[in-house]
Design a protein around this motif. Sequence first.
Motif, PDB file in Angstrom:
ATOM      1  N   LEU A  20       1.110  -1.321   0.225  1.00 34.73           N
ATOM      2  CA  LEU A  20      -0.030   0.057   0.246  1.00 34.73           C
ATOM      3  C   LEU A  20       0.439   1.487   0.239  1.00 34.73           C
ATOM      4  O   LEU A  20       0.810   2.412  -0.439  1.00 34.73           O
ATOM      5  CB  LEU A  20      -1.160  -0.331   0.822  1.00 34.73           C
ATOM      6  CG  LEU A  20      -2.314  -0.610   0.504  1.00 34.73           C
ATOM      7  CD1 LEU A  20      -2.936  -0.961   2.503  1.00 34.73           C
ATOM      8  CD2 LEU A  20      -3.362  -0.725  -0.555  1.00 34.73           C
ATOM      9  N   TYR A  21       1.797   0.934   0.308  1.00 31.99           N
ATOM     10  CA  TYR A  21       2.547   2.260   0.981  1.00 31.99           C
ATOM     11  C   TYR A  21       3.484   2.743  -1.044  1.00 31.99           C
ATOM     12  O   TYR A  21       3.261   3.825  -1.097  1.00 31.99           O
ATOM     13  CB  TYR A  21       3.662   1.839   1.588  1.00 31.99           C
ATOM     14  CG  TYR A  21       4.873   3.439   2.501  1.00 31.99           C
ATOM     15  CD1 TYR A  21       4.373   4.386   2.976  1.00 31.99           C
ATOM     16  CD2 TYR A  21       5.641   4.004   1.755  1.00 31.99           C
ATOM     17  CE1 TYR A  21       4.753   6.010   2.845  1.00 31.99           C
ATOM     18  CE2 TYR A  21       6.125   5.468   2.255  1.00 31.99           C
ATOM     19  CZ  TYR A  21       5.794   5.933   3.148  1.00 31.99           C
ATOM     20  OH  TYR A  21       6.409   7.191   2.846  1.00 31.99           O
ATOM     21  N   PHE A  22       3.810   2.140  -1.219  1.00 37.34           N
ATOM     22  CA  PHE A  22       4.619   1.892  -3.109  1.00 37.34           C
ATOM     23  C   PHE A  22       3.626   1.575  -3.603  1.00 37.34           C
ATOM     24  O   PHE A  22       3.878   1.389  -4.635  1.00 37.34           O
ATOM     25  CB  PHE A  22       5.895   1.030  -2.674  1.00 37.34           C
ATOM     26  CG  PHE A  22       7.159   1.932  -2.064  1.00 37.34           C
ATOM     27  CD1 PHE A  22       7.505   2.688  -1.732  1.00 37.34           C
ATOM     28  CD2 PHE A  22       7.457   0.730  -0.841  1.00 37.34           C
ATOM     29  CE1 PHE A  22       8.552   3.047  -1.012  1.00 37.34           C
ATOM     30  CE2 PHE A  22       8.059   1.017   0.349  1.00 37.34           C
ATOM     31  CZ  PHE A  22       8.741   2.310   0.249  1.00 37.34           C
ATOM     32  N   ALA A  28      -3.790   1.955  -7.548  1.00 34.88           N
ATOM     33  CA  ALA A  28      -4.925   2.631  -6.817  1.00 34.88           C
ATOM     34  C   ALA A  28      -6.444   2.764  -7.475  1.00 34.88           C
ATOM     35  O   ALA A  28      -7.449   2.949  -6.844  1.00 34.88           O
ATOM     36  CB  ALA A  28      -3.937   3.648  -6.065  1.00 34.88           C
ATOM     37  N   LEU A  36      -4.724   9.026  -3.743  1.00 31.94           N
ATOM     38  CA  LEU A  36      -3.571   7.676  -3.307  1.00 31.94           C
ATOM     39  C   LEU A  36      -2.857   8.475  -1.852  1.00 31.94           C
ATOM     40  O   LEU A  36      -1.709   7.875  -1.302  1.00 31.94           O
ATOM     41  CB  LEU A  36      -1.983   8.633  -4.513  1.00 31.94           C
ATOM     42  CG  LEU A  36      -0.880   7.165  -4.691  1.00 31.94           C
ATOM     43  CD1 LEU A  36      -1.468   5.991  -4.913  1.00 31.94           C
ATOM     44  CD2 LEU A  36      -0.158   7.842  -5.829  1.00 31.94           C
ATOM     45  N   TRP A  37      -2.679   9.760  -1.031  1.00 30.71           N
ATOM     46  CA  TRP A  37      -2.321   9.828   0.411  1.00 30.71           C
ATOM     47  C   TRP A  37      -3.226   8.671   0.902  1.00 30.71           C
ATOM     48  O   TRP A  37      -2.292   8.916   1.872  1.00 30.71           O
ATOM     49  CB  TRP A  37      -2.186  11.049   0.965  1.00 30.71           C
ATOM     50  CG  TRP A  37      -3.769  11.571   1.184  1.00 30.71           C
ATOM     51  CD1 TRP A  37      -4.284  11.635  -0.019  1.00 30.71           C
ATOM     52  CD2 TRP A  37      -4.476  11.693   1.820  1.00 30.71           C
ATOM     53  NE1 TRP A  37      -5.342  12.363   0.625  1.00 30.71           N
ATOM     54  CE2 TRP A  37      -5.673  11.868   1.550  1.00 30.71           C
ATOM     55  CE3 TRP A  37      -4.250  10.953   2.869  1.00 30.71           C
ATOM     56  CZ2 TRP A  37      -7.368  12.400   2.258  1.00 30.71           C
ATOM     57  CZ3 TRP A  37      -5.298  10.796   4.165  1.00 30.71           C
ATOM     58  CH2 TRP A  37      -6.581  11.568   3.910  1.00 30.71           C
ATOM     59  N   ALA A  39      -4.414   5.714   0.218  1.00 31.12           N
ATOM     60  CA  ALA A  39      -3.075   4.085   0.710  1.00 31.12           C
ATOM     61  C   ALA A  39      -2.105   4.557   1.409  1.00 31.12           C
ATOM     62  O   ALA A  39      -1.669   4.007   1.716  1.00 31.12           O
ATOM     63  CB  ALA A  39      -3.240   3.995  -0.709  1.00 31.12           C
ATOM     64  N   ARG A  40      -1.170   5.569   1.041  1.00 29.86           N
ATOM     65  CA  ARG A  40       0.266   5.456   1.870  1.00 29.86           C
ATOM     66  C   ARG A  40       0.665   5.307   3.267  1.00 29.86           C
ATOM     67  O   ARG A  40       0.685   5.500   3.922  1.00 29.86           O
ATOM     68  CB  ARG A  40       1.003   7.096   0.719  1.00 29.86           C
ATOM     69  CG  ARG A  40       1.065   6.828  -0.313  1.00 29.86           C
ATOM     70  CD  ARG A  40       2.373   6.801  -0.761  1.00 29.86           C
ATOM     71  NE  ARG A  40       2.540   7.150  -2.198  1.00 29.86           N
ATOM     72  CZ  ARG A  40       2.665   6.177  -3.467  1.00 29.86           C
ATOM     73  NH1 ARG A  40       2.510   4.849  -2.936  1.00 29.86           N
ATOM     74  NH2 ARG A  40       3.060   6.944  -4.395  1.00 29.86           N
ATOM     75  N   ALA A  41      -0.949   6.120   3.561  1.00 28.35           N
ATOM     76  CA  ALA A  41      -1.166   6.429   5.628  1.00 28.35           C
ATOM     77  C   ALA A  41      -1.502   4.872   5.341  1.00 28.35           C
ATOM     78  O   ALA A  41      -0.824   5.087   6.647  1.00 28.35           O
ATOM     79  CB  ALA A  41      -2.061   7.414   5.336  1.00 28.35           C
ATOM     80  N   GLY A  43      -0.456   2.250   4.554  1.00 20.55           N
ATOM     81  CA  GLY A  43       0.423   1.518   3.623  1.00 20.55           C
ATOM     82  C   GLY A  43       1.465   1.549   5.623  1.00 20.55           C
ATOM     83  O   GLY A  43       2.536   0.793   5.648  1.00 20.55           O
ATOM     84  N   GLY A  44       1.832   3.068   5.383  1.00 18.41           N
ATOM     85  CA  GLY A  44       2.680   3.256   6.324  1.00 18.41           C
ATOM     86  C   GLY A  44       2.073   2.565   7.886  1.00 18.41           C
ATOM     87  O   GLY A  44       2.658   1.903   8.994  1.00 18.41           O
TER      88      GLY A  44
END
Length: 128
Positions: A20-22, A28, A36-37, A39-41, A43-44
């Motif tokens: 999810l982060y990458f 997405a 997309l942010w 998914a990144r959050a 994922g983190g």
Amino acid sequence: MLRAAFWMTALLLVPLGLLLYFLPGSAAQLIGISPLWLARASGGLLLAWGLFQLFAGAQPDGAKVGGLVTGNLLTVATLLPALLKLQTSLPPSLRLVLWVVVGWLGLAALLALFAAPLGGRGGEAGVR
């Protein structure tokens, strides 16, 4: 068996968090994540939770087991109603992945719950 629950959780969350982060923008859009942010959050957070479980499994104690069980069951309680409600509108591959995540985390929570010792002194709580 208690360590297996920690390792099961880490084995699922670390790769999922990295994915999810990458996540590329095109992927997405395919799975329906508009910003997309988000998914990144997510994922983190999943990556951090998975790494914590990986290291917590080395020396589990009551607080770590409680965190594992609570976190896994809250994730299951969040995903399961949405999955049941949106079952027909989700793509089959995403639906399968979500069912695997729900089942895997639920099983890890149950394993940890049943394998954890009940008392801080091995059942002698309150006896001096």
